[in-house]
Design a protein around this motif. Structure first.
Motif, short mmCIF file in Angstrom:
data_model
loop_
_atom_site.label_atom_id
_atom_site.label_comp_id
_atom_site.label_asym_id
_atom_site.label_seq_id
_atom_site.Cartn_x
_atom_site.Cartn_y
_atom_site.Cartn_z
N GLN A 146 46.20 40.10 36.31
CA GLN A 146 45.52 41.60 36.11
C GLN A 146 44.26 41.63 37.00
OE1 GLN A 146 46.90 39.50 33.28
NE2 GLN A 146 48.56 40.82 33.89
N SER A 148 42.06 43.31 39.85
CA SER A 148 42.74 43.91 40.82
C SER A 148 42.47 43.66 42.17
CB SER A 148 42.23 45.31 40.58
OG SER A 148 40.78 45.48 40.66
N GLU A 150 40.77 45.64 44.32
CA GLU A 150 39.46 45.79 44.67
C GLU A 150 38.44 44.79 43.89
OE1 GLU A 150 37.10 50.14 43.72
OE2 GLU A 150 38.34 49.42 42.10
N VAL A 382 37.67 52.14 40.04
CA VAL A 382 37.94 52.36 38.72
C VAL A 382 37.01 53.30 38.09
CG1 VAL A 382 38.21 51.09 36.59
CG2 VAL A 382 39.27 50.31 38.52
#
Length: 408
Positions: A146, A148, A150, A382
């Motif tokens: 999970q 990311s 980024e 995000v």
């Protein structure tokens, strides 16, 4: 859900706990990290939010802003570096190395064969990678499915080697431990397990720097805060804040309320069970730093007797809190607060919207509440998708607000 902890009590700080975590060690960590190039000089801001306090029906509201702690934009930069320093000093007890020299890389040759490893949801791994890069040792970070891309890129940019696994955060913790045993590496984790407590203790001592600063920013007796909202996760930050405030104020400590995602409710389940327990949900939340499935047993030793209430919030509530802080719509200073950073406000707003739960928590017009915004925009994409604002625009609005002659 709000659960009142039957094991919490008002009493002086337990001497056995004080031997594990205390203000003196937090202050020492603060001194050791003071000159590190990855940290800002001085304390992070403690913002008063009087307009939001009135909107919520509170007497006072303050927010400790960790978004500007470091270029890494998270409180985690206090924990892993402090723990890595203490670990290295324990491994070379006769070397006579000064922490400042270690962080300046002056002993990099001696540390070339030393490897630190950890699992992370993002921020802890960045902090450990930054400290390892400064000191000149190798760093390996285990990321679960999970996390990311980024959040992965900044870790790699700090020179760490990344290992990707399937599964969740708890699976990544187990993989980091397996790799450490196989290769003779050192796990630098903020969560404890059987036979592994010294390093998580040192991480939590680093988090205690927050409280050492707070006691300078708002000194006084009794405590200037009646309530402190604490982000959950495995419990490390919460313990790092609870312990020194309990030590300082004893039976007159503030009321502590722990907040965590609905789907990662390991602290709430621990309070219900009366022992360190696992979450009941999927452990997949926008609040990535709090998406943890298992309570740290070491942290629980501090939380069980002192945290008065445990509660959960939904992702949508955290996102709304991010937007509230970013906009400064109430008239207060805009604050750049990430998904996990805004969880405390999310919990507080949910309580104040429900008179019965607010009364259960002892919150009202006379309450003086502390929030800790634990991170800024650690995943800028995000952040902008959730708030509709770029991190730069929020910081610009904050600078303009701060430049006003009178903050009204």
């Amino acid at each position: 859900m709000l659960f009142t902890n039957p094991a919490a009590s008002r009493r002086p700080y337990d001497p056995a706990l004080q031997r594990v975590m205390n203000l003196a060690a937090a202050r020492e960590s603060r001194q050791w990290l003071a000159g590190w190039t990855q940290l800002r000089r001085g304390s992070t801001p403690l913002h008063a939010l009087p307009h939001l306090a009135r909107q919520l029906g509170l007497g006072q509201l303050h927010l400790k802003d960790e978004s500007v702690r470091s270029p890494l934009a998270s409180f985690k930069v206090l924990g892993a570096p402090a723990a890595l320093l203490r670990l290295v000093l324990r491994q070379w007890p006769d070397a006579g190395w000064a922490p400042a020299d270690l962080l300046a890389g002056r002993h990099a040759d001696a540390l070339a064969g030393f490897t630190a490893i950890s699992a992370t949801d993002g921020n802890h791994g960045r902090a450990l990678a930054a400290a390892a890069q400064s000191m000149g040792c190798r760093c390996v970070i285990v990321l679960h499915a999970q996390v990311s891309a980024e959040r992965e890129r900044p870790i790699r940019a700090l020179g760490a080697e990344v290992v990707r696994i399937t599964g969740n955060y708890d699976d990544s913790v187990q993989e980091a431990e397996r790799l450490a045993r196989a290769h003779g590496w050192w796990v630098v984790s903020d969560t404890s397990y059987e036979g592994y407590e010294d390093i998580p203790r040192d991480v939590m001592q680093g988090y205690g720097i927050l409280v050492d600063e707070l006691l300078e920013q708002m000194p006084g007796n009794p405590c200037p805060f009646t309530h402190v909202m604490l982000q959950g996760g495995v419990g490390g930050l919460a313990a790092g804040v609870v312990a020194p405030l309990w030590e300082r104020y004893g039976a007159q400590r503030p009321t502590f309320i722990a907040v965590e995602p609905q789907q990662a409710d390991c602290l709430l389940q621990s309070a219900i069970a009366g022992r360190a327990s696992r979450a009941t949900g999927s452990v997949d939340s926008v609040m990535a730093g709090l998406a943890c499935g298992e309570t740290s047993p070491l942290a629980w030793r501090f939380l069980q007797p002192a945290v008065d209430h445990f509660m959960t919030v939904g992702d949508a509530e955290a996102e709304a809190a991010m937007r509230t802080l970013a906009s400064g719509a109430a008239g207060d200073v805009p604050v750049l607060s990430g998904e996990s950073g805004a969880a405390g406000l999310a919990g507080l707003a949910a309580l104040m919207a429900d008179p019965a739960r607010a009364a259960q928590a002892g919150l009202g017009a006379g309450s003086r509440v502390l929030l800790i915004s634990t991170e800024g925009a650690t995943a800028p994409g995000v952040y902008e998708a959730i708030t509709g604002r770029s991190p730069a625009s929020v910081l610009q609005a904050q600078a303009e607000w701060m430049a006003r002659p009178l903050h009204t």
